[in-house]
Design an enzyme around this catalytic site. Structure first.
Site, PDB file in Angstrom:
ATOM      1  N   HIS A 142      -5.556  41.655  62.229  1.00  0.00           N
ATOM      2  CA  HIS A 142      -5.423  42.942  63.606  1.00  0.00           C
ATOM      3  C   HIS A 142      -6.583  43.805  63.040  1.00  0.00           C
ATOM      4  CE1 HIS A 142      -3.918  45.674  66.203  1.00  0.00           C
ATOM      5  NE2 HIS A 142      -4.118  44.603  66.960  1.00  0.00           N
ATOM      6  N   ASP A 219       1.977  41.983  57.236  1.00  0.00           N
ATOM      7  CA  ASP A 219       2.427  41.916  58.731  1.00  0.00           C
ATOM      8  C   ASP A 219       2.946  41.207  59.751  1.00  0.00           C
ATOM      9  OD1 ASP A 219       1.408  42.055  61.917  1.00  0.00           O
ATOM     10  OD2 ASP A 219      -0.810  42.730  61.412  1.00  0.00           O
ATOM     11  N   GLN A 222       3.448  39.410  65.038  1.00  0.00           N
ATOM     12  CA  GLN A 222       3.286  37.961  65.714  1.00  0.00           C
ATOM     13  C   GLN A 222       4.669  37.041  65.124  1.00  0.00           C
ATOM     14  OE1 GLN A 222       2.047  37.250  68.924  1.00  0.00           O
ATOM     15  NE2 GLN A 222       0.610  39.431  68.352  1.00  0.00           N
ATOM     16  N   LYS A 245       6.419  43.424  69.837  1.00  0.00           N
ATOM     17  CA  LYS A 245       6.504  42.041  70.807  1.00  0.00           C
ATOM     18  C   LYS A 245       7.131  40.841  70.479  1.00  0.00           C
ATOM     19  CE  LYS A 245       1.619  43.405  70.023  1.00  0.00           C
ATOM     20  NZ  LYS A 245       1.143  43.184  68.383  1.00  0.00           N
ATOM     21  N   CYS A 383      -8.519  43.036  69.039  1.00  0.00           N
ATOM     22  CA  CYS A 383      -8.106  43.851  67.964  1.00  0.00           C
ATOM     23  C   CYS A 383      -8.710  42.668  66.940  1.00  0.00           C
ATOM     24  CB  CYS A 383      -6.490  44.412  67.943  1.00  0.00           C
ATOM     25  SG  CYS A 383      -6.193  45.435  69.589  1.00  0.00           S
TER      26      CYS A 383
HETATM   27  C1  LIG Z   1       0.306  44.371  67.857  1.00  0.00           C
HETATM   28  C2  LIG Z   1      -0.215  43.697  66.600  1.00  0.00           C
HETATM   29  C3  LIG Z   1      -0.159  45.000  66.280  1.00  0.00           C
HETATM   30  C4  LIG Z   1       0.067  45.970  65.759  1.00  0.00           C
HETATM   31  O1  LIG Z   1       1.269  46.933  66.271  1.00  0.00           O
HETATM   32  P1  LIG Z   1       1.659  47.243  67.341  1.00  0.00           P
HETATM   33  O2  LIG Z   1       2.733  46.957  67.199  1.00  0.00           O
HETATM   34  O3  LIG Z   1       0.374  47.917  68.262  1.00  0.00           O
HETATM   35  O4  LIG Z   1       1.183  49.068  66.544  1.00  0.00           O
HETATM   36  C5  LIG Z   1      -1.084  44.497  64.454  1.00  0.00           C
HETATM   37  N1  LIG Z   1      -0.834  42.494  64.383  1.00  0.00           N
HETATM   38  C6  LIG Z   1      -0.877  41.997  64.826  1.00  0.00           C
HETATM   39  C7  LIG Z   1      -1.270  40.414  64.525  1.00  0.00           C
HETATM   40  C8  LIG Z   1      -0.524  42.018  66.274  1.00  0.00           C
HETATM   41  O5  LIG Z   1      -0.361  41.469  67.012  1.00  0.00           O
END
Ligand SMILES: *Cc1c(COP(=O)(O)O)cnc(C)c1O
Length: 425
Positions: A142, A219, A222, A245, A383
């Site tokens: 992302h 990260d 998801q 999320k 993104c």
């Molecule tokens: C949504 C997302 C982000 C960013 O998260 P924020 O809540 O906008 O800071 C980063 N990585 C992944 C894989 C995402 O889906």
């Protein structure tokens, strides 16, 4: 007779254990927004990878804080402030247990994954990278796990290396090991891809990186809505998640970091709450986690995220997985019956995300037409522009499912995409 009945009861029990069932219709009643109709049609919300809906218990927890015990934390000696402090710190412990961190002060409350990656980039990155060093990320990150590294690499003259991805949307592990060298200072990887749904083998990748003494940031934006995460089992050094999320409020998330690393890192922002003592000659910093929580935090958000964790703890991950996997398979098979439709991202291990393109139709037009049918999906680059470039498309349409979605909603999506096909052919 009794024997037969016992045997069949045992068989039923075994089936239930193997395939725990989710009572989706009941679960849906926990989410007020899902009960809505728009223009006389039930709302079909299939954009969970962008943000999830909130159960009533999360909404209530935030409301109760503002109505019942709103006060600033860690400051007042009065009861109201102590009550707010206790709730905020209790939320930290809930998050600690949720990701199975060893200690509560390894959990830093921040705005979300974006801020968590920026913290690691600016604090760990700026102090450990020198000219010629390298940071390894992957082709399916992302933007929030790309741009902070570009900024820090530019400032330190370090270099970004990219783990390539196959046409199916899987990372090339052989290439990964080859990218790590004595120059590598950090690996930063997405656990589950938001645009393709790929579940990356992060535990294996952490082991490879650790074989070269390189720390790893994951990260988890998801991953946390779909699976149990155990940071000690993964053995990752940092793990980031976003509350919104995973059925919690916006503007709150966490960075998990191993205490040893976090202790060695300088503060990321200066201000109130993160200091031990301040004078104009020298300021000393507070211990973890306060060192990284400058200023008044999102108290209501942390409490709401704690309520989302409680809510998830009341469910079974096995049941969630079985249900979401069924939705994923059903949606993939049904969509692929539409002429000219191609699903992008066919990794063997996938979360419930279906990205697709339709020959001769721009993704934006797909989104607009299915919205008229009451179906909310995402269109664009999600993104992840490098993923689009790698797959040779400007954009995709993406349906992303949560445990509260149903096969009927998949049917509504498929009917709506058939309409798109009719309009354009
Ligand atoms: C949504 C997302 C982000 C960013 O998260 P924020 O809540 O906008 O800071 C980063 N990585 C992944 C894989 C995402 O889906």
């Amino acid at each position: 007779m009794t024997m037969v009945r016992q045997a069949s009861a045992a068989a039923t029990a075994a089936r239930t254990a193997a395939q725990p069932m989710l009572d989706v219709e009941r679960v849906r009643t926990d989410f007020p927004l899902l009960m809505q109709h728009r223009d006389g049609k039930p709302l079909v919300y299939l954009d969970n990878a962008a943000t999830t809906q909130k159960p009533q218990v999360v909404v209530d927890s935030v409301k109760q804080y503002y109505e019942g015990y709103n006060a600033n934390i860690h400051r007042g000696v009065y009861k109201l402030s102590q009550q707010a402090t206790d709730a905020y710190e209790a939320a930290r412990v809930k998050l600690q247990r949720f990701v199975n961190a060893a200690q509560p002060h390894e959990i830093i409350f921040l705005r979300g994954v974006t801020e968590a990656v920026n913290l690691v980039a600016h604090s760990f990155g700026r102090t450990s990278l020198v000219a010629g060093d390298e940071v390894v990320i992957s082709a399916m990150e992302h933007h929030s796990n790309i741009v902070p590294w570009q900024i820090v690499c530019e400032a330190t003259r370090a270099r970004l290396r990219i783990v390539p991805m196959t046409d199916e949307g899987e990372l090339e592990l052989d290439e990964f090991e080859g990218l790590i060298s004595a120059k590598t200072k950090l690996v930063a990887l997405v656990h589950v891809s938001n645009s393709l749904g790929t579940i990356n083998p992060v535990k294996e990748m952490v082991a490879i990186a650790h074989g070269h003494n390189v720390p790893v940031l994951v990260d988890g934006a998801q991953a946390t809505p779909h699976m149990a995460v155990d940071v000690q089992d993964l053995d990752c050094d940092f793990y980031a998640l976003s509350g919104h999320k995973m059925f919690g409020p916006t503007g709150i998330g966490i960075l998990y970091g191993k205490a040893e690393l976090l202790n060695a890192m300088p503060p990321y922002q200066g201000g109130g709450e993160m200091i031990r003592s301040v004078c104009f000659d020298k300021t000393t910093y507070a211990p973890l986690p306060a060192k990284f929580e400058a200023g008044t935090p999102n108290i209501a958000g942390a409490i709401g995220l704690g309520a989302a964790v409680d809510y998830l703890n009341g469910m079974s991950w096995d049941a969630i997985h079985a249900h979401e996997d069924d939705l994923l398979r059903y949606a993939t098979e049904s969509l692929e019956t539409i002429p000219g439709l191609h699903v992008l991202g066919t990794a063997k291990e996938k979360a419930s995300v279906v990205s697709f393109v339709l020959d001769g139709v721009h993704a934006h037009d797909i989104g607009t037409i299915v919205d008229k049918e009451g179906v909310a999906i995402r269109t664009g680059h999600h993104c992840t522009q490098p993923v689009m470039e790698r797959l040779g498309v400007p954009a995709t349409a993406r349906a992303s499912f949560a445990f509260y979605n149903t096969r009927e909603e998949v049917d509504a999506l498929v009917r709506a995409v058939h309409r798109v096909h009719e309009v354009f052919s």
